[in-house]
Structures are given as structure tokens and as C-alpha cells.
Design an enzyme around this catalytic site. Structure first.
Site, mmCIF file in Angstrom:
data_model
loop_
_atom_site.group_PDB
_atom_site.id
_atom_site.type_symbol
_atom_site.label_atom_id
_atom_site.label_comp_id
_atom_site.label_asym_id
_atom_site.label_seq_id
_atom_site.Cartn_x
_atom_site.Cartn_y
_atom_site.Cartn_z
ATOM 1 N N LYS A 89 0.836 -1.219 0.000
ATOM 2 C CA LYS A 89 0.000 0.000 0.000
ATOM 3 C C LYS A 89 0.863 1.259 0.000
ATOM 4 C CE LYS A 89 -2.721 -0.733 3.629
ATOM 5 N NZ LYS A 89 -3.883 -0.534 4.533
ATOM 6 N N LYS A 147 2.667 2.247 2.359
ATOM 7 C CA LYS A 147 2.544 2.861 3.690
ATOM 8 C C LYS A 147 3.671 2.329 4.571
ATOM 9 C CE LYS A 147 -2.116 4.282 4.750
ATOM 10 N NZ LYS A 147 -3.192 4.242 5.767
HETATM 11 N N1 C2G Z 1 -10.522 6.735 9.046
HETATM 12 C C1 C2G Z 1 -11.537 7.621 9.401
HETATM 13 N N2 C2G Z 1 -11.230 8.891 9.724
HETATM 14 C C2 C2G Z 1 -9.936 9.318 9.722
HETATM 15 C C3 C2G Z 1 -8.902 8.428 9.380
HETATM 16 C C4 C2G Z 1 -9.218 7.126 9.050
HETATM 17 O O1 C2G Z 1 -12.725 7.247 9.406
HETATM 18 N N3 C2G Z 1 -9.687 10.607 10.054
HETATM 19 C C5 C2G Z 1 -10.883 5.355 8.671
HETATM 20 C C6 C2G Z 1 -10.504 5.021 7.236
HETATM 21 O O2 C2G Z 1 -11.495 5.504 6.334
HETATM 22 C C7 C2G Z 1 -10.450 3.496 7.281
HETATM 23 C C8 C2G Z 1 -9.993 3.219 8.737
HETATM 24 O O3 C2G Z 1 -10.186 4.431 9.482
HETATM 25 O O4 C2G Z 1 -11.770 2.953 7.098
HETATM 26 C C9 C2G Z 1 -8.539 2.807 8.815
HETATM 27 O O5 C2G Z 1 -7.762 3.831 8.214
HETATM 28 P P1 C2G Z 1 -6.317 3.429 7.614
HETATM 29 O O6 C2G Z 1 -5.548 2.707 8.659
HETATM 30 O O7 C2G Z 1 -5.733 4.622 6.947
HETATM 31 O O8 C2G Z 1 -6.777 2.362 6.522
HETATM 32 P P2 C2G Z 1 -6.277 2.222 5.003
HETATM 33 O O9 C2G Z 1 -4.799 2.328 4.912
HETATM 34 O O10 C2G Z 1 -7.132 3.112 4.203
HETATM 35 O O11 C2G Z 1 -6.601 0.668 4.749
HETATM 36 O O12 C2G Z 1 -8.002 -3.052 2.211
HETATM 37 C C10 C2G Z 1 -8.335 -1.773 2.720
HETATM 38 C C11 C2G Z 1 -7.123 -1.072 3.274
HETATM 39 O O13 C2G Z 1 -6.403 -1.901 4.151
HETATM 40 C C12 C2G Z 1 -7.605 0.186 3.973
#
Ligand code: C2G
Length: 125
Positions: free
Chosen positions: A44, A46
Site C-alpha cells: 500500500k 505505507k
Molecule cells: N478513518 C476515518 N477517519 C480518519 C482516518 C481514518 O474514518 N480521520 C478510517 C478510514 O477511512 C479506514 C480506517 O479508518 O476505514 C482505517 O484507516 P487506515 O488505517 O488509513 O486504513 P487504510 O490504509 O485506508 O486501509 O483493504 C483496505 C485497506 O487496508 C484500507
């Protein structure tokens, strides 16, 4: 028992994550979090500050979370939904539309993100 699943890295856990997990848990009786492994984070593009084991320990301490499983690939979601008898798939709406294919297997719900907070912002501060 209605089962919910959501996916993410959840690094440097913050109230935006908690808002998401709380609302996801309220859609059913059991919440599974598929947590991105360190290898999948590389896919990803990340770089999480905390390791998978550290992020898993933190997530398992959250009252809204019932189970944490590893997320290793983009393609595992259908299998996860089937194997875990999931009724509802939930993601923040930054992913809106991206996982609609899962609607053949379960309900797909996109919840609004929490504005003003992000792991990237915390890293910058
Ligand atoms: N999130 C949120 N508000 C934020 C930050 C994050 O609602 N201010 C939510 C994201 O939309 C996501 C969850 O928290 O649903 C986890 O965020 P991340 O760890 O950034 O997830 P991500 O890297 O987008 O992983 O297969 C799907 C991926 O693994 C998603």
C-alpha cells in the site's frame, strides 16, 4: 449474530479510527478488524510506525473490536467474508465505491471519515 468486518493499517491510533470502529461495531454484534500486515503496508506504499504485532495489541484492547485477523492481500476480502460469515463490510468513505463488488456476498457500508485528523498529520506534528 450479525458480524461486521473492516480493514486498515490503524497506525498511531487516533480518534478518527475510534469513531470508525465504534460506528462499525454498532452495525452488528461482532466486529472483526482485518489489520494490514507490515508486508501488505509495503504494497500500500505505507510505512507504519508501529509493527503489525504492536498495532494488533492496541486494536485488541479496544472495547468495540472482537477479533483481529491479518490483511495480507487486496484479494482476500471475499474469502474473509465467507470464512468469517460476515454480514456487513464497512470502510471509511475515502474508499467509497471501491469495494462494491463485495455486495454480492454481504452488505457494503461506507461511513464518513472524521475530518481534521490522520496518521500523516500526527507524523507531521
Ligand atoms: N478513518 C476515518 N477517519 C480518519 C482516518 C481514518 O474514518 N480521520 C478510517 C478510514 O477511512 C479506514 C480506517 O479508518 O476505514 C482505517 O484507516 P487506515 O488505517 O488509513 O486504513 P487504510 O490504509 O485506508 O486501509 O483493504 C483496505 C485497506 O487496508 C484500507
Amino acid at each position: 449474530m450479525k458480524k461486521v468486518i473492516t480493514y486498515g493499517t490503524f497506525d498511531l491510533l487516533h480518534y478518527g479510527h475510534i469513531n470508525l470502529l465504534k460506528r462499525a461495531s454498532e452495525l452488528g454484534e461482532y466486529l472483526v478488524v482485518a489489520l494490514s500486515t507490515d508486508d501488505f503496508n509495503r504494497l500500500k506504499h505505507k510505512q507504519a510506525h508501529f509493527s503489525y504485532e504492536e498495532r494488533k495489541l492496541i486494536l485488541e484492547a479496544i472495547r468495540y473490536v472482537d477479533e483481529v485477523i491479518p490483511e495480507n492481500t487486496w484479494e482476500q476480502k471475499i474469502e474473509d467474508v465467507r470464512e468469517n460469515n460476515i454480514d456487513i463490510f464497512v470502510m471509511g468513505d475515502d474508499w467509497k465505491g471501491k469495494f462494491d463488488y463485495l455486495s454480492d456476498y454481504c452488505e457494503v457500508v461506507y461511513l464518513s471519515r472524521t475530518e481534521g485528523i490522520s496518521t500523516t498529520k500526527i507524523k507531521k506534528i
